[in-house]
Design a protein around this motif. Sequence first.
Motif, PDB file in Angstrom:
ATOM      1  N   HIS A  20       0.848  -1.185   0.000  1.00 48.49           N
ATOM      2  CA  HIS A  20       0.000   0.000   0.000  1.00 48.49           C
ATOM      3  C   HIS A  20       0.887   1.240   0.000  1.00 48.49           C
ATOM      4  N   GLY A  21       0.456   2.224  -0.752  1.00 54.33           N
ATOM      5  CA  GLY A  21       1.193   3.469  -0.787  1.00 54.33           C
ATOM      6  C   GLY A  21       0.883   4.339   0.413  1.00 54.33           C
ATOM      7  N   ARG A  25      -3.515   3.562  -1.206  1.00 52.13           N
ATOM      8  CA  ARG A  25      -3.885   2.835  -2.418  1.00 52.13           C
ATOM      9  C   ARG A  25      -3.156   1.497  -2.489  1.00 52.13           C
ATOM     10  N   LEU A  27      -1.069  -1.414  -4.120  1.00 57.27           N
ATOM     11  CA  LEU A  27      -0.060  -1.407  -5.172  1.00 57.27           C
ATOM     12  C   LEU A  27       0.388  -2.829  -5.501  1.00 57.27           C
ATOM     13  N   GLN A  37       6.008   0.159  -9.606  1.00 61.15           N
ATOM     14  CA  GLN A  37       4.869   0.004  -8.705  1.00 61.15           C
ATOM     15  C   GLN A  37       3.626   0.417  -9.477  1.00 61.15           C
ATOM     16  N   TYR A  38       2.585  -0.431  -9.407  1.00 58.97           N
ATOM     17  CA  TYR A  38       1.396  -0.222 -10.215  1.00 58.97           C
ATOM     18  C   TYR A  38       0.161  -0.158  -9.323  1.00 58.97           C
ATOM     19  N   ALA A  39      -0.685   0.848  -9.550  1.00 60.81           N
ATOM     20  CA  ALA A  39      -1.918   0.992  -8.775  1.00 60.81           C
ATOM     21  C   ALA A  39      -2.906  -0.096  -9.177  1.00 60.81           C
ATOM     22  N   PRO A  41      -6.639  -1.153  -9.472  1.00 61.19           N
ATOM     23  CA  PRO A  41      -7.899  -0.402  -9.510  1.00 61.19           C
ATOM     24  C   PRO A  41      -9.071  -1.066  -8.805  1.00 61.19           C
ATOM     25  N   HIS A 110      -1.919   1.709 -14.168  1.00 65.07           N
ATOM     26  CA  HIS A 110      -1.230   2.990 -13.977  1.00 65.07           C
ATOM     27  C   HIS A 110       0.032   2.776 -13.154  1.00 65.07           C
ATOM     28  N   VAL A 112       2.846   4.044 -10.830  1.00 73.67           N
ATOM     29  CA  VAL A 112       2.929   5.106  -9.832  1.00 73.67           C
ATOM     30  C   VAL A 112       4.280   5.794  -9.921  1.00 73.67           C
ATOM     31  N   GLN A 117       5.324   9.112  -4.744  1.00 77.30           N
ATOM     32  CA  GLN A 117       4.626   8.133  -3.916  1.00 77.30           C
ATOM     33  C   GLN A 117       5.275   7.951  -2.557  1.00 77.30           C
TER      34      GLN A 117
END
Length: 324
Positions: A20-21, A25, A27, A37-39, A41, A110, A112, A117
């Motif tokens: 988690h960021g 969010r 990740l 690092q990718y969010a 959704p 997406h 990050v 971040q």
Amino acid sequence: MRRPTALFLAASFLDSAFGHGADGRPLFMPFGLIGGQYAIPDMATAQRLRRGVARLLPFALLPMLCLLALFLPPVRNAYALPLLGAMAASFALFSITFFLWVRHATRGLHRVDRTRQGIPALLDPDEALARRLLDRVRPPRTRSVEETLGALAGFACQMLLRHRAEQEGTAAPLIEVATHDGRLRYFGDALNGLLAEYPGSLWAGVGDGKPQLLLGPLFREMTDACVGDDPDYAQMIALLQRHWSATALILRGQGVVIDRWPDLFARALQLAAQDSDDSSLKPALLFMRAAIAMSKMDPAEILVPDQPAGDPLRRSRPTSRTTP
């Protein structure tokens, strides 16, 4: 029920690719802190990524098995060079396969900006406690994980409203309704908000972005059931009476403020869905059905231990009372 050690280690390996960021969010971090690092959704994407990492787990174990074999003197003396070669080859195979899979799996996600971040949290701070709550409600201890967690979450929403009202010295924003046999049930916009309408509601946590309109039939069904003699509703009450006291003691013992209780039950449901690889909406709807039902309950009907003054489990005066 306690999970086998092998499954626990496998789950830990899978969890290492997720975090988690700083903004909370979720990740996907396939290469840890040194890579992209990718969010994530939604829950369906998280489950897809976890399944992919799980399928590659055997490739990651091959180099480790070769290394462990080198610690056995007979094997090391006879097959040292072949084992070293196999270890290097299997590590290269895993690295290439994992890299290619990551490129494919993260298309459309997406990426990050790491400079903005900050350092992500590799471990979900709520996961250990949510996992403990989940393990307590697995069959055969309860008939349904989703229903039990939902019942606890819905009742916790009402208790949260009462606690906030006590802290502010005001009446709880609840409408008290007396049934034909003298029982009390509670309603109100604030309660519906915590259940399904506010940004941080239970439905926001488990509904995977689906519209609130899906809950309309559940609200109507449970509103009718809570003022009647529905046997299924009576079983939910018995379920809540059996599990609320012990669960509340655990959360208080961990120093968890009641504001976080509903979210923890929702987090436990997310873990249950991940464990079962169920990406459908059925678990969330079962959870919400029980949450809506038990959010109406009179706290006096739920057996709880004596609490000190100001404890959120105590009742506070409703804003109004009506008779159906």
